[in-house]
Design an enzyme around this catalytic site. Structure first.
Site, PDB file in Angstrom:
ATOM      1  N   ARG A   1      27.155  27.647 -10.747  1.00 23.36           N
ATOM      2  CA  ARG A   1      26.149  28.261  -9.648  1.00 23.36           C
ATOM      3  C   ARG A   1      24.759  27.012  -9.988  1.00 23.36           C
ATOM      4  O   ARG A   1      23.733  27.554  -8.926  1.00 23.36           O
ATOM      5  CB  ARG A   1      24.722  29.072 -10.783  1.00 23.36           C
ATOM      6  CG  ARG A   1      25.367  30.504 -10.580  1.00 23.36           C
ATOM      7  CD  ARG A   1      24.745  31.777 -11.760  1.00 23.36           C
ATOM      8  NE  ARG A   1      25.648  30.918 -13.448  1.00 23.36           N
ATOM      9  CZ  ARG A   1      25.312  31.526 -14.012  1.00 23.36           C
ATOM     10  NH1 ARG A   1      24.077  32.103 -14.433  1.00 23.36           N
ATOM     11  NH2 ARG A   1      25.579  30.772 -15.523  1.00 23.36           N
TER      12      ARG A   1
ATOM     13  N   TYR B   1      36.099  36.816 -27.829  1.00 23.09           N
ATOM     14  CA  TYR B   1      35.421  37.887 -26.617  1.00 23.09           C
ATOM     15  C   TYR B   1      35.811  39.267 -26.273  1.00 23.09           C
ATOM     16  O   TYR B   1      35.310  40.023 -26.918  1.00 23.09           O
ATOM     17  CB  TYR B   1      35.806  37.441 -25.823  1.00 23.09           C
ATOM     18  CG  TYR B   1      34.827  35.757 -24.583  1.00 23.09           C
ATOM     19  CD1 TYR B   1      33.340  35.964 -24.910  1.00 23.09           C
ATOM     20  CD2 TYR B   1      35.758  34.791 -24.993  1.00 23.09           C
ATOM     21  CE1 TYR B   1      32.594  34.549 -24.628  1.00 23.09           C
ATOM     22  CE2 TYR B   1      34.044  33.793 -24.496  1.00 23.09           C
ATOM     23  CZ  TYR B   1      33.588  34.386 -24.399  1.00 23.09           C
ATOM     24  OH  TYR B   1      32.471  32.879 -23.742  1.00 23.09           O
TER      25      TYR B   1
ATOM     26  N   ARG C   1      28.900  33.697  -3.703  1.00 25.01           N
ATOM     27  CA  ARG C   1      28.305  35.053  -5.153  1.00 25.01           C
ATOM     28  C   ARG C   1      27.206  35.474  -4.852  1.00 25.01           C
ATOM     29  O   ARG C   1      26.927  36.664  -4.977  1.00 25.01           O
ATOM     30  CB  ARG C   1      27.737  33.965  -5.725  1.00 25.01           C
ATOM     31  CG  ARG C   1      28.756  33.443  -7.233  1.00 25.01           C
ATOM     32  CD  ARG C   1      29.793  34.513  -7.712  1.00 25.01           C
ATOM     33  NE  ARG C   1      29.019  34.499  -9.359  1.00 25.01           N
ATOM     34  CZ  ARG C   1      28.426  36.271  -9.343  1.00 25.01           C
ATOM     35  NH1 ARG C   1      27.673  36.453  -7.945  1.00 25.01           N
ATOM     36  NH2 ARG C   1      27.567  36.348 -10.414  1.00 25.01           N
TER      37      ARG C   1
ATOM     38  N   ARG D   1      33.705  23.616 -16.629  1.00 24.29           N
ATOM     39  CA  ARG D   1      32.722  23.984 -16.082  1.00 24.29           C
ATOM     40  C   ARG D   1      32.499  22.874 -14.629  1.00 24.29           C
ATOM     41  O   ARG D   1      31.679  22.504 -15.404  1.00 24.29           O
ATOM     42  CB  ARG D   1      32.453  24.899 -16.145  1.00 24.29           C
ATOM     43  CG  ARG D   1      33.356  26.418 -15.794  1.00 24.29           C
ATOM     44  CD  ARG D   1      32.564  27.280 -15.635  1.00 24.29           C
ATOM     45  NE  ARG D   1      32.189  28.107 -16.778  1.00 24.29           N
ATOM     46  CZ  ARG D   1      31.448  28.209 -17.752  1.00 24.29           C
ATOM     47  NH1 ARG D   1      30.114  28.647 -17.056  1.00 24.29           N
ATOM     48  NH2 ARG D   1      31.443  29.031 -18.927  1.00 24.29           N
TER      49      ARG D   1
ATOM     50  N   ASP E   1      39.092  32.564 -14.041  1.00 23.60           N
ATOM     51  CA  ASP E   1      38.505  32.196 -15.847  1.00 23.60           C
ATOM     52  C   ASP E   1      39.574  32.389 -16.627  1.00 23.60           C
ATOM     53  O   ASP E   1      40.474  33.637 -16.832  1.00 23.60           O
ATOM     54  CB  ASP E   1      37.255  33.723 -16.340  1.00 23.60           C
ATOM     55  CG  ASP E   1      36.027  33.693 -17.026  1.00 23.60           C
ATOM     56  OD1 ASP E   1      34.997  32.811 -16.339  1.00 23.60           O
ATOM     57  OD2 ASP E   1      36.360  33.797 -17.823  1.00 23.60           O
TER      58      ASP E   1
HETATM   59  O1  CP3 Z   1      35.553  25.017 -11.486  1.00 22.62           O
HETATM   60  C1  CP3 Z   1      35.708  25.003 -12.396  1.00 22.62           C
HETATM   61  O2  CP3 Z   1      35.442  24.239 -13.597  1.00 22.62           O
HETATM   62  C2  CP3 Z   1      35.940  26.493 -12.709  1.00 22.62           C
HETATM   63  C3  CP3 Z   1      36.047  27.201 -13.784  1.00 22.62           C
HETATM   64  C4  CP3 Z   1      35.511  27.830 -14.623  1.00 22.62           C
HETATM   65  C5  CP3 Z   1      35.059  28.707 -14.873  1.00 22.62           C
HETATM   66  N1  CP3 Z   1      35.252  29.627 -16.279  1.00 22.62           N
HETATM   67  C6  CP3 Z   1      34.402  30.027 -14.223  1.00 22.62           C
HETATM   68  C7  CP3 Z   1      32.766  30.465 -14.476  1.00 22.62           C
HETATM   69  C8  CP3 Z   1      35.851  27.931 -16.244  1.00 22.62           C
HETATM   70  C9  CP3 Z   1      36.638  26.657 -16.553  1.00 22.62           C
HETATM   71  C10 CP3 Z   1      35.943  28.514 -16.548  1.00 22.62           C
HETATM   72  C11 CP3 Z   1      36.226  28.752 -18.351  1.00 22.62           C
HETATM   73  C12 CP3 Z   1      35.768  29.802 -19.236  1.00 22.62           C
HETATM   74  N2  CP3 Z   1      35.408  30.860 -18.786  1.00 22.62           N
HETATM   75  C13 CP3 Z   1      35.188  28.807 -20.497  1.00 22.62           C
HETATM   76  C14 CP3 Z   1      35.838  27.944 -21.517  1.00 22.62           C
HETATM   77  C15 CP3 Z   1      35.305  27.141 -20.786  1.00 22.62           C
HETATM   78  C16 CP3 Z   1      33.460  27.012 -21.515  1.00 22.62           C
HETATM   79  O3  CP3 Z   1      32.654  27.181 -20.845  1.00 22.62           O
HETATM   80  O4  CP3 Z   1      33.921  26.815 -22.609  1.00 22.62           O
HETATM   81  C17 CP3 Z   1      34.753  30.610 -20.996  1.00 22.62           C
HETATM   82  C18 CP3 Z   1      34.272  30.190 -22.349  1.00 22.62           C
HETATM   83  C19 CP3 Z   1      34.711  31.235 -19.822  1.00 22.62           C
HETATM   84  C20 CP3 Z   1      34.174  32.710 -20.324  1.00 22.62           C
HETATM   85  C21 CP3 Z   1      32.615  32.615 -19.613  1.00 22.62           C
HETATM   86  N3  CP3 Z   1      32.942  32.676 -18.115  1.00 22.62           N
HETATM   87  C22 CP3 Z   1      31.565  32.398 -19.760  1.00 22.62           C
HETATM   88  C23 CP3 Z   1      31.219  32.385 -21.200  1.00 22.62           C
HETATM   89  C24 CP3 Z   1      30.727  32.885 -18.998  1.00 22.62           C
HETATM   90  C25 CP3 Z   1      29.183  32.481 -18.149  1.00 22.62           C
HETATM   91  C26 CP3 Z   1      29.161  31.530 -18.361  1.00 22.62           C
HETATM   92  C27 CP3 Z   1      27.799  31.618 -17.734  1.00 22.62           C
HETATM   93  O5  CP3 Z   1      27.188  29.835 -16.957  1.00 22.62           O
HETATM   94  O6  CP3 Z   1      26.788  32.492 -17.225  1.00 22.62           O
HETATM   95  C28 CP3 Z   1      31.638  33.142 -17.749  1.00 22.62           C
HETATM   96  C29 CP3 Z   1      31.142  33.573 -15.813  1.00 22.62           C
HETATM   97  C30 CP3 Z   1      31.609  31.152 -15.146  1.00 22.62           C
HETATM   98  N4  CP3 Z   1      33.181  31.384 -15.635  1.00 22.62           N
HETATM   99  C31 CP3 Z   1      31.234  31.791 -14.290  1.00 22.62           C
HETATM  100  C32 CP3 Z   1      32.027  30.337 -13.430  1.00 22.62           C
HETATM  101  C33 CP3 Z   1      31.532  29.498 -12.386  1.00 22.62           C
HETATM  102  C34 CP3 Z   1      29.814  31.738 -13.635  1.00 22.62           C
HETATM  103  C35 CP3 Z   1      29.590  33.033 -12.995  1.00 22.62           C
HETATM  104  C36 CP3 Z   1      28.308  33.156 -12.524  1.00 22.62           C
HETATM  105  O7  CP3 Z   1      27.269  33.302 -12.474  1.00 22.62           O
HETATM  106  O8  CP3 Z   1      28.807  32.794 -11.137  1.00 22.62           O
END
Ligand code: CP3
Length: 320
Positions: free
Chosen positions: A6, A128, A15, A2, A51
């Protein structure tokens, strides 16, 4: 991994205007967020902002992203009867906005860097919807697979079909590479991976549009690497709990590897993380097929200048 998120002030500003799901559903905004790290950091690829859980919305499990927390599934799937009632996911009508965002990014990039699309692997997505959110032990998931294997395989088949369609849609919309995230698969014993997961991940990869490279990633996979490779992928993503050269030997030197700096290293200033960067590059030994990356995503508390310094450091050290 990712790279949007944030830790970037311009992402936090977006956001303020949109909640997470609104951002995902708005192709113009999602395209903008996708381009932020490319413009700010000088990375070599854009990763589509979306996501892995967006494709489960049609299952009516009540997907939410409460502020400051991970994903939440209001109505987790726990029993055979619930799973028997699920209908196949129509990906094209569930996530048209993801494909539209990919088309916009592709156009805006104008060939500057390639676009990477992604999806969750069936196990990580299933974890999930079964657990209801993040988990430490994955006990409900493990019970479902052991106690009602038919229901488990039905759920995994349904997710695998949707995942292949999700990735193929991104490829059609302009993704040059796709990454399959099996982020939490390291929770499994190798025999359980073989019996309950590998066939489904393999089915996803086998169903992808030929000619598009696939990166297959998980964390905590040191004991599973040969199996991840067996499931498929042109590049295997390594987390930081394994030496890059040992990980590469474990997956086989005829595939590529991606990784594997500890994301926690980026909290310290560049001089403090430089030795770890040099060690990874030394272990890669200048061989073709190594994509430098973090071993997982950028942590929210990471100073953005440290990430920028990392990109410059890797470019500088690997050009020699
Ligand atoms: O530019 C990038 O890298 C893009 C995006 C990306 C997101 N989710 C956006 C996101 C990617 C590649 C993902 C994949 C994803 N989502 C995974 C696999 C990658 C990993 O991290 O292992 C998983 C397990 C998810 C499920 C998910 N979505 C989680 C666990 C979370 C919370 C994580 C956190 O940091 O709190 C999300 C939310 C999420 N997806 C965010 C982002 C940018 C944070 C959202 C926010 O609060 O603004």
């Amino acid at each position: 991994m990712r790279q949007a998120g944030r830790y970037l002030p311009e992402y936090r500003a977006m956001r303020e205007r949109f909640d997470f799901l609104e951002l995902c559903r708005n192709p113009e905004a999602a395209a903008e967020v996708t381009l932020q790290p490319v413009d700010r950091l000088g990375v070599d690829a854009a990763i589509l902002f979306a996501d892995i859980l967006l494709i489960v919305e049609p299952l009516d499990v009540g997907l939410e992203f409460p502020r400051g927390e991970g994903p939440l599934i209001q109505r987790p799937l726990r029993d055979e009867a619930q799973i028997a009632r699920l209908r196949p996911i129509d990906v094209a009508s569930a996530v048209p906005f993801v494909f539209e965002a990919a088309r916009r990014v592709k156009q805006a990039l104008a060939g500057r860097v390639p676009l990477i699309g992604f999806a969750g692997a069936p196990f990580t997505v299933a974890s999930y919807v079964v657990e209801g959110g993040a988990s430490r032990d994955y006990l409900a998931t493990k019970r479902l697979m052991r106690e009602t294997p038919n229901a488990w395989h039905r759920l995994m088949t349904l997710l695998a079909d949707a995942t292949a369609a999700y990735l193929n849609g991104q490829i059609a919309a302009g993704a040059a590479v796709v990454q399959l995230f099996d982020s939490w698969v390291g929770a499994l014993a190798p025999d359980d991976y073989r019996a309950f997961v590998l066939p489904h991940t393999r089915a996803v990869i086998a169903a992808l549009t030929p000619g598009t490279p696939v990166i297959h990633f998980g964390t905590g996979t040191a004991g599973l690497l040969p199996l991840l490779r067996e499931a498929g992928g042109d590049v295997i993503g390594l987390d930081w709990r394994v030496d890059l050269d040992a990980g590469w030997r474990a997956v086989g030197e005829d595939v590529g590897v991606q990784g594997n700096l500890d994301p926690g290293a980026l909290l310290s200033p560049p001089a403090a993380f430089e030795p770890a960067v040099r060690s990874i590059l030394r272990r890669a030994g200048g061989r073709p097929g190594h994509i430098f990356n973090l071993g997982h995503g950028v942590l929210p508390s990471t100073p953005v200048e440290h990430v920028k310094a990392l990109v410059e450091m890797v470019h500088e050290l690997s050009s020699r």
